[in-house]
Design a protein around this motif. Structure first.
Motif, mmCIF file in Angstrom:
data_model
loop_
_atom_site.group_PDB
_atom_site.id
_atom_site.type_symbol
_atom_site.label_atom_id
_atom_site.label_comp_id
_atom_site.label_asym_id
_atom_site.label_seq_id
_atom_site.Cartn_x
_atom_site.Cartn_y
_atom_site.Cartn_z
ATOM 1 N N ALA A 241 0.835 -1.203 0.000
ATOM 2 C CA ALA A 241 0.000 0.000 0.000
ATOM 3 C C ALA A 241 0.866 1.246 0.000
ATOM 4 C CB ALA A 241 -0.927 0.004 1.214
ATOM 5 N N GLY A 242 0.439 2.251 -0.728
ATOM 6 C CA GLY A 242 1.094 3.557 -0.713
ATOM 7 C C GLY A 242 0.136 4.592 -0.171
ATOM 8 N N PHE A 243 0.476 5.194 0.974
ATOM 9 C CA PHE A 243 -0.389 6.172 1.620
ATOM 10 C C PHE A 243 0.328 7.509 1.731
ATOM 11 C CE2 PHE A 243 -2.345 2.410 4.150
ATOM 12 C CZ PHE A 243 -3.164 2.085 3.075
ATOM 13 N N MET A 248 -1.387 8.632 6.713
ATOM 14 C CA MET A 248 -0.713 7.764 7.673
ATOM 15 C C MET A 248 -0.913 8.219 9.115
ATOM 16 S SD MET A 248 0.808 5.127 6.348
ATOM 17 C CE MET A 248 2.078 4.671 7.533
ATOM 18 N N TYR A 254 -5.032 5.680 8.019
ATOM 19 C CA TYR A 254 -4.538 4.345 8.323
ATOM 20 C C TYR A 254 -4.744 3.948 9.793
ATOM 21 C CZ TYR A 254 -1.521 0.226 8.143
ATOM 22 O OH TYR A 254 -1.033 -1.057 8.223
ATOM 23 N N ARG A 258 -6.721 0.505 10.855
ATOM 24 C CA ARG A 258 -6.165 -0.554 11.719
ATOM 25 C C ARG A 258 -7.076 -0.804 12.917
ATOM 26 N NH1 ARG A 258 0.304 -0.138 12.371
ATOM 27 N NH2 ARG A 258 -0.159 -2.199 13.210
ATOM 28 N N ARG A 266 1.573 -4.035 4.348
ATOM 29 C CA ARG A 266 2.859 -3.361 4.142
ATOM 30 C C ARG A 266 2.606 -2.008 3.511
ATOM 31 N NH1 ARG A 266 7.727 -5.654 4.167
ATOM 32 N NH2 ARG A 266 8.366 -4.337 2.421
ATOM 33 N N THR A 267 3.196 -0.961 4.093
ATOM 34 C CA THR A 267 2.925 0.391 3.608
ATOM 35 C C THR A 267 4.214 1.139 3.309
ATOM 36 O OG1 THR A 267 2.890 1.319 5.856
ATOM 37 C CG2 THR A 267 0.785 0.557 4.944
ATOM 38 N N LEU A 284 2.416 -0.211 -6.796
ATOM 39 C CA LEU A 284 1.615 -0.237 -5.576
ATOM 40 C C LEU A 284 0.330 -0.995 -5.880
ATOM 41 C CD1 LEU A 284 1.935 3.488 -4.380
ATOM 42 C CD2 LEU A 284 3.097 1.501 -3.407
ATOM 43 N N SER A 288 -4.263 5.335 -0.974
ATOM 44 C CA SER A 288 -5.243 6.183 -0.288
ATOM 45 C C SER A 288 -5.588 7.339 -1.221
ATOM 46 C CB SER A 288 -4.654 6.724 1.013
ATOM 47 O OG SER A 288 -3.452 7.438 0.752
#
Length: 519
Positions: A241-243, A248, A254, A258, A266-267, A284, A288
């Motif tokens: 994942a790319g945030f 974050m 994120y 959670r 995995r970010t 990715l 988000s």
């Protein structure tokens, strides 16, 4: 409003993450620096021997140095993707000039009589270089390496924009989240690293050559080994994942995913400017995004349903300093002409024209206002100047263009735009400091970033868009003397996105499906 920890307490809370990012920062700095030394030192020696080549080599290295760092990182992405690799290459290019130039200057600065004496003793050109010229030039060469090191420590903070890690994650997250402590938690270690490395290299300059070798070789080995800490970021298995830095750190980002979904993926932290492209190019798997972003359509992405409803409404509206509305009463009515005019699908289409068809925000804004019968030619008025700001994405540029045209067409006021200001903190601080008069904002951001209420208040007001709007409007008026005008009409909420083909293949249509797939 939630009680905020002190800077020291915040850094203690984030100590594990801070250590990880510091090691990543050291890795980025020294891998790139080591490559620059291995290439720049021989180049500097070569042009010192062949003077005719010096202009070309130093000129080329100088041109690389003048390219803005964020632009250079951007140029690397199409060639090398995202992550540490393009960041290391960009940092290496930045470090080249001081290494080459100081090597060339140091060797050329050796007294010709000393060279002649070396030749008179029967030394070959190679022996003269290693036994006479390089030892004499070493202080100047190390000065260039010192300069390159300090440059790289600073520029490496920008690597967070392309998912390369480092202390820039704290800095950009703090800017996005209106969190000064987070900014300082990244900036202070980065500054200390620059001072520490500069001090160590200055001590190295004072050592004799034999002692220098004894220190440098173990140091290079140690730093190179520490750099391998960041290699896992370059290679990954499973969904990645790319945030954005803001996502974050926000409770509706994120952390909320959670807490309420049990999402554990995995970010990497990445700028939204390159996030969509990275998803499209399969670098990715999850990003988000924003629900009205035109790149969803352009890159054939699909929005995952928020089946537990953690993303609050993000209705867009202009926020304006009350003092400006008092000074120019005609401004409020003019801005309100856009109220309720743009729904979600309309804004998505407008963004698509900017993001994918690359039409200018001014053209898009003018076309829309004409379609609504709202466009008027500018009066060229000089009664006063309204300063409008925007964040750094297409939707904000389009809205600013619309407001600018409305103000010029319906009042005798002039407009000065300050677009691309980066994150929420920059725009909001400029507004509260009187450097901006208005900019488009979102109710969810107003609640969670600027007001920062406790969890009970958040859950109370995010369930209903109208209740949230009125709470934020009242709180801003009382706390900041800033007015929220009527919503424009669309809801640009946070969303998780995937490539349509991949989501279909994995059977993922909701966030809960994604969580189950990861288990």
């Amino acid at each position: 409003m939630q009680e905020q920890p002190t800077l020291w307490a915040f850094m203690q809370q984030q100590s594990d993450k801070l250590l990880d990012q510091t090691l990543q920062h050291i890795g980025l700095t020294f891998i790139s620096l080591l490559i620059a030394v291995l290439i720049g030192l021989p180049l500097g020696i070569a042009i010192a021997r062949k003077e005719k080549l010096s202009g070309v080599v130093l000129g080329f290295a100088g041109i690389l140095q003048t390219i803005p760092s964020i632009a250079l990182l951007g140029f690397m992405i199409p060639l090398f993707g995202i992550g540490p690799k393009p960041a290391i290459i960009a940092l290496f290019l930045y470090a080249l000039l001081p290494v080459i130039r100081n090597t060339y200057t140091g060797i050329r600065g050796v007294d010709p009589n000393i060279r002649e004496a070396a030749q008179g003793l029967g030394m070959s050109s190679r022996q003269s270089l290693f036994k006479v010229e390089l030892p004499l030039a070493m202080p100047v060469i190390l000065a260039g390496i010192r300069t390159a090191t300090v440059i790289n420590v600073g520029v490496a903070t920008l690597a967070a924009y392309i998912a390369a890690g480092g202390l820039g994650e704290f800095i950009f997250g703090g800017i996005s989240l209106n969190n000064t402590k987070m900014i300082l938690a990244g900036a202070i270690p980065a500054a200390l690293l620059a001072l520490l490395f500069d001090f160590l290299l200055s001590r190295l300059q004072r050592l004799r050559l034999k002692k220098t070798k004894a220190v440098v070789l173990p140091l290079i080995c140690l730093l190179t080994l520490s750099s391998f800490y960041m290699l896992p970021a370059m290679y990954h298995k499973g969904l990645l994942a790319g945030f954005t830095p803001e996502f974050m750190g926000r409770q509706d980002g994120y952390p909320g995913l959670r807490q309420y979904y049990g999402l554990n993926i995995r970010t990497v932290v990445i700028s939204d400017a390159v996030m969509y492209q990275a998803a499209f190019e399969k670098q990715l798997d999850v990003i988000s995004g924003y629900s009205t972003d035109g790149r969803i359509k352009a890159f054939d992405l699909v929005t995952l349903a928020d089946d537990k409803g953690i993303f609050p409404p993000y209705y867009a509206a202009p926020i304006v300093r009350q003092a400006v509305l008092d000074q120019y009463p005609e401004l409020e009515g003019t801005l309100e002409k856009l109220a309720g005019q743009i729904n979600d699908s309309m804004m998505t289409e407008l963004n698509y024209r900017a993001d994918h068809e690359h039409q200018s925000p001014e053209r898009i804004a003018a076309d829309f206002l004409r379609s609504r019968g709202l466009w008027r030619p500018s009066r060229e008025g000089h009664k006063g100047t309204i300063r409008i700001g925007s964040k750094i994405f297409a939707e904000q540029y389009i809205l600013v263009s619309m407001y600018s045209m409305l103000i010029k067409g319906y009042t005798d006021l002039d407009v000065a735009t300050k677009t691309g200001l980066g994150g929420t903190k920059i725009c909001f601080d400029a507004l509260t400091n009187g450097q901006l008069d208005l900019y488009p904002e979102y109710t969810g951001t107003g609640l969670l970033v600027m007001l920062q209420p406790d969890a009970k208040t958040v859950s109370r007001f995010t369930a209903n868009k109208d209740t949230l709007y009125h709470f934020v409007k009242q709180a801003f008026q009382q706390r900041y003397q800033i007015r929220w005008l009527s919503p424009i009409g669309f809801n640009n909420a946070y969303a998780l996105m995937m490539r349509r083909e991949q989501a279909k293949a994995l059977g993922i249509s909701r966030i809960s499906d994604l969580v189950r797939n990861l288990r």
